[in-house]
Design a protein around this motif. Structure first.
Motif, short mmCIF file in Angstrom:
data_model
loop_
_atom_site.label_atom_id
_atom_site.label_comp_id
_atom_site.label_asym_id
_atom_site.label_seq_id
_atom_site.Cartn_x
_atom_site.Cartn_y
_atom_site.Cartn_z
N GLU A 119 33.33 127.06 32.78
CA GLU A 119 33.96 125.63 33.04
C GLU A 119 35.15 125.71 33.01
O GLU A 119 36.12 125.26 34.06
CB GLU A 119 33.40 124.84 32.13
CG GLU A 119 34.05 123.27 32.22
CD GLU A 119 33.73 122.31 31.24
OE1 GLU A 119 32.63 122.74 30.34
OE2 GLU A 119 34.15 121.21 31.05
N LYS A 127 22.54 116.21 21.39
CA LYS A 127 24.11 115.83 21.52
C LYS A 127 24.11 114.27 21.01
O LYS A 127 23.87 113.70 21.88
CB LYS A 127 24.68 115.94 22.82
CG LYS A 127 26.04 115.58 22.89
CD LYS A 127 26.50 115.95 24.53
CE LYS A 127 28.13 115.64 24.68
NZ LYS A 127 28.50 115.89 26.22
N GLU A 179 25.37 120.51 35.32
CA GLU A 179 26.57 120.07 34.63
C GLU A 179 27.43 121.33 34.38
O GLU A 179 26.70 122.16 33.73
CB GLU A 179 26.53 119.36 33.55
CG GLU A 179 27.84 119.06 32.70
CD GLU A 179 27.94 117.60 32.29
OE1 GLU A 179 26.88 116.86 32.25
OE2 GLU A 179 28.88 117.33 31.52
C1 GCV Z 1 27.53 118.76 28.61
C2 GCV Z 1 32.59 119.74 27.61
C3 GCV Z 1 32.27 119.61 28.83
C4 GCV Z 1 30.69 118.61 29.48
C5 GCV Z 1 29.96 118.92 28.21
C6 GCV Z 1 30.50 118.90 26.86
C7 GCV Z 1 29.45 119.30 26.01
O1 GCV Z 1 33.29 118.62 27.46
O2 GCV Z 1 33.21 119.28 30.01
O3 GCV Z 1 30.62 118.60 30.78
O4 GCV Z 1 28.71 118.03 28.58
O5 GCV Z 1 31.50 119.97 26.76
O6 GCV Z 1 29.58 120.38 25.38
O7 GCV Z 1 28.81 118.36 25.44
#
Ligand code: GCV
Length: 711
Positions: free
Chosen positions: A403, A297, A177
């Motif tokens: 990202e 999370k 991801e």
């Molecule tokens: C892993 C953002 C990213 C998600 C990520 C999230 C997080 O929203 O776009 O891909 O998920 O952060 O840090 O949990």
């Protein structure tokens, strides 16, 4: 035939040997100029230890033995009477006899000292623990490679932060991801039996920076991660990383026991649930005796969590913490939360949820907070939780993978962004209460301290997707070791090790790196704008998007542009997010005269025709910033054209090509954003400004269904 093969080998081999694909990162150990190499060989011609039975000392010695002859151009002496490097801890009789003061080295630091040992000149690498000695070895090699070894070595270092973590967002199917450098380096399918040799090089690179923990899997975790099958795989990785002082951690999905059909509920206060996690922790520790703990999370972006059972984050974290506590493990509980049903400004939600929990967490829980209140944007003010939870140790989480800053193809050196946050003054305990002091524990007297970086490491040959993205990995590690290290100092040492020490290359390259993040801010989200990226994959502009199910997923939610003006009013007349900051900070952000350009539209809604300190109107300034961003990329390209011939063709070519991509996309961002904001503002383009190449509909129609990193 044999002759042909030999001839081909001669023809081809030199090229292969000279190939620079970036694999060696900053650990290249190139042969030094002859005189310098000879001088280094005179300072030490052998590597010695009494502790080769210790696995960590053994890898340190191996690294020195690999690097030293490579740099000096001379083979190591077999031992005996000449000058040498001596490495070890007080367990070594030779080190103990030197009676060095190791108090400054702490548990993980080191002393580097040149001295006589039995009449022989020695470079001594001494530490209280083997890991410190390993870090000392890498520090010595860094100084030697960078050409900054002092005439008489006398260095004492220790890390300022205890947990220096990488967070991999790697999935079990090897996708990553927000990964832009190939697949996951964890080849789960072949584990535990087959361990890729890259794991060792990964460990070396991380140990060279002092990184001492890695979370192997995505925070959006699968329950399967905690099955016996996957624990065995994690254990195999842990075995490879252990000698390098790196502990393995796992992300845990809150509902794992329910999804594995082993409990009926995941309520943290249910004794069966607590018993399940305790048994699971025991099972993990049997396989990985030094397992670091869990990263969680929960109740965030659709992930399950204790709130599903009307319990708090603290209830959840403490239950898990109790399970790992007997083994010395910890729980890193993320504060990245926001809710689709909560109409409150997203920037306020994490603070609102977590601040009341200060003092309610167990002592082996650490709350992990992103650097800013939204989500790894090109620029955000520091997170208001820093300084606001004095009774709770806080980890600062940054995103090394880019990202929101152009993936791996835009050159954006992130250390200036991290310094900006670390140096920010929270005023929590008066002036000088910087985020760095929150993070290193000195502000509130915490022992458990940490930094976490979302890794940009993948299966690409160059590890990080681009050569310059290696600098972000490097800088993260160096700043986790010492949050006060300056971004340009780090860039300089990185460039000298990675490319060449020639100042006519290093100086402009560092300058280019130092300005690169601001360039991205300017062509993507200038003046405090944020989250204007296209939906889902977050690549390219999408400021017009306003129809997604969750309001706070829409760029329009963030920029709030209308025919009168632009920006999010977070002052008292708006969401009052400023009130989450300590008085002096709140007052600075709330006042149009003191907020400054960087956060203007983060905190204020500004009329298009209002005059800014530059003398331009808001509208003119916005357009000028987009132009400034593109011009900065132009300048980078021009710099690089001159610099490229000074390094190897292979890496130079990649950088050249990526700058072409960056230039095209900076123009795309600028044109699309100006086309959109003009459609809202209705203002004419300032004189002399180039109109966007296409109309707004053209930009709106652009789709990237196959952009990497989005799963
Ligand atoms: C892993 C953002 C990213 C998600 C990520 C999230 C997080 O929203 O776009 O891909 O998920 O952060 O840090 O949990």
């Amino acid at each position: 035939m044999a002759v042909l093969v030999a001839a081909l080998t001669i023809l081809v081999w030199p090229n292969i040997a000279a190939a620079e694909d970036g694999y060696r990162l900053w650990l290249r150990y190139e042969t030094l100029p002859a005189a310098e190499g000879a001088a280094l060989a005179r300072r030490a011609g052998a590597v010695e230890t009494d502790e080769s039975a210790d696995p960590t000392i053994a890898v340190a010695v191996a690294e020195l033995r690999r690097a030293w002859p490579s740099m000096t151009g001379q083979p190591l002496a077999a031992g005996g009477s000449g000058a040498a490097i001596l490495i070890g801890t007080p367990k070594s009789p030779r080190i103990a006899a030197l009676r060095l003061d190791l108090s400054g080295a702490g548990e993980e630091g080191f002393v580097l000292r040149e001295m006589q040992d039995g009449g022989r000149p020695m470079i001594v690498i001494a530490a209280n623990r083997p890991t410190g000695a390993l870090y000392g070895a890498f520090h010595l090699l860094r100084l030697a490679q960078a050409g900054t070894l002092p005439d008489r070595l006398n260095v004492v270092e220790r890390p300022r932060v205890k947990l220096r973590m990488l967070n991999h967002w790697d999935n079990l199917d090897r996708t990553v991801e927000r990964g832009f450098s190939g697949q996951s380096i964890w080849d789960w399918w072949k584990l535990p039996t087959a361990t890729d040799p890259r794991y060792v090089d990964y460990a070396r690179a991380n140990a060279s920076l002092g990184i001492n923990g890695t979370v192997l899997n995505n925070v959006n975790a699968k329950p399967d991660t905690l099955t016996a099958e996957w624990i065995a795989k994690a254990a195999a990785v842990a075995d490879v990383l252990r000698p390098y002082g790196i502990k393995v951690y796992l992300s845990a999905r809150w509902s794992t026991p329910v999804e594995l059909k082993q409990t009926k509920t995941a309520d943290p206060l249910d004794p069966q649930v607590a018993a399940w996690w305790k048994a699971k922790a025991d099972e993990i520790y049997r396989a990985i005796p030094d397992f670091g703990g869990f990263l969680v999370k929960a109740n965030s972006e659709g992930q399950p969590g204790p709130q599903d059972y009307k319990r708090t984050h603290a209830d959840g974290a403490n239950m898990l913490a109790a399970a790992v506590k007997p083994h010395g493990g910890i729980v890193m509980w993320r504060a990245f939360v926001y809710s689709e049903v909560d109409p409150e400004d997203r920037a306020k939600q994490a603070y609102s949820e977590f601040k009341p929990l200060d003092g309610k967490f167990a002592d082996n829980v650490i709350v992990q907070v992103k650097n800013g209140p939204i989500d790894f944007q090109p620029r955000e003010p520091f997170h208001p939780l820093f300084g606001a939870m004095p009774k709770t140790p806080l980890v600062m989480e940054v995103q090394i993978t880019k990202e929101y800053l152009g993936f791996a193809t835009h050159l954006a050196y992130l250390a200036p962004m991290w310094s900006e946050v670390l140096e920010a003054d929270t005023f929590a305990k008066g002036k000088g209460s910087t985020v760095a002091k929150v993070i290193d524990g000195s502000l509130d007297g915490h022992e458990l301290t940490g930094m976490a970086g979302v890794a940009n490491i993948g299966s690409d040959r160059n590890w990080s997707g681009s050569i310059f993205d290696q600098a972000n990995w490097y800088a993260y590690g160096r700043m986790a070791w010492n949050p006060d290290l300056a971004a340009d100092t780090i860039a300089t040492e990185w460039a000298r090790q990675t490319f060449t020490r020639d100042p006519s290359f290093v100086q402009p390259t560092v300058q280019m790196m130092m300005g690169s993040r601001q360039a991205v801010v300017d062509y993507m989200t200038p003046l405090g704008l944020t989250h204007l990226m296209a939906t889902g994959h977050h690549y390219g502009p999408g400021p017009w998007v306003d129809d997604l199910a969750r309001p706070e997923w829409n760029p329009a939610y963030y920029h709030r542009a209308d025919k009168n003006g632009i920006g999010f009013d977070r002052t008292r007349t708006g969401s009052n997010a400023v009130a989450q900051y300590a008085g002096p900070v709140a007052r600075r952000f709330a006042d149009r005269r003191t907020v400054g350009d960087d956060f203007l539209l983060w905190f204020h809604h500004v009329g298009w025709d209002e005059k800014l300190p530059s003398g331009r109107t808001m509208w003119e300034e916005l357009v000028a910033r987009y132009d400034r961003g593109v011009a900065a990329v132009d300048a980078m390209q021009a710099h690089w054209e001159r610099l490229a011939p000074m390094i190897d063709a292979e890496r130079a070519r990649e950088i050249t090509q990526f700058l072409v991509i960056q230039k095209q996309e900076a123009i795309w961002w600028r044109d699309a954003s100006i086309a959109y904001f003009q459609s809202v503002s209705g203002r004419p383009l300032p004189q002399g400004v180039r109109p966007p190449a296409h109309d707004l509909e053209f930009y709106k129609a652009i789709r990237h269904p196959y952009a990497p990193g989005h799963h």
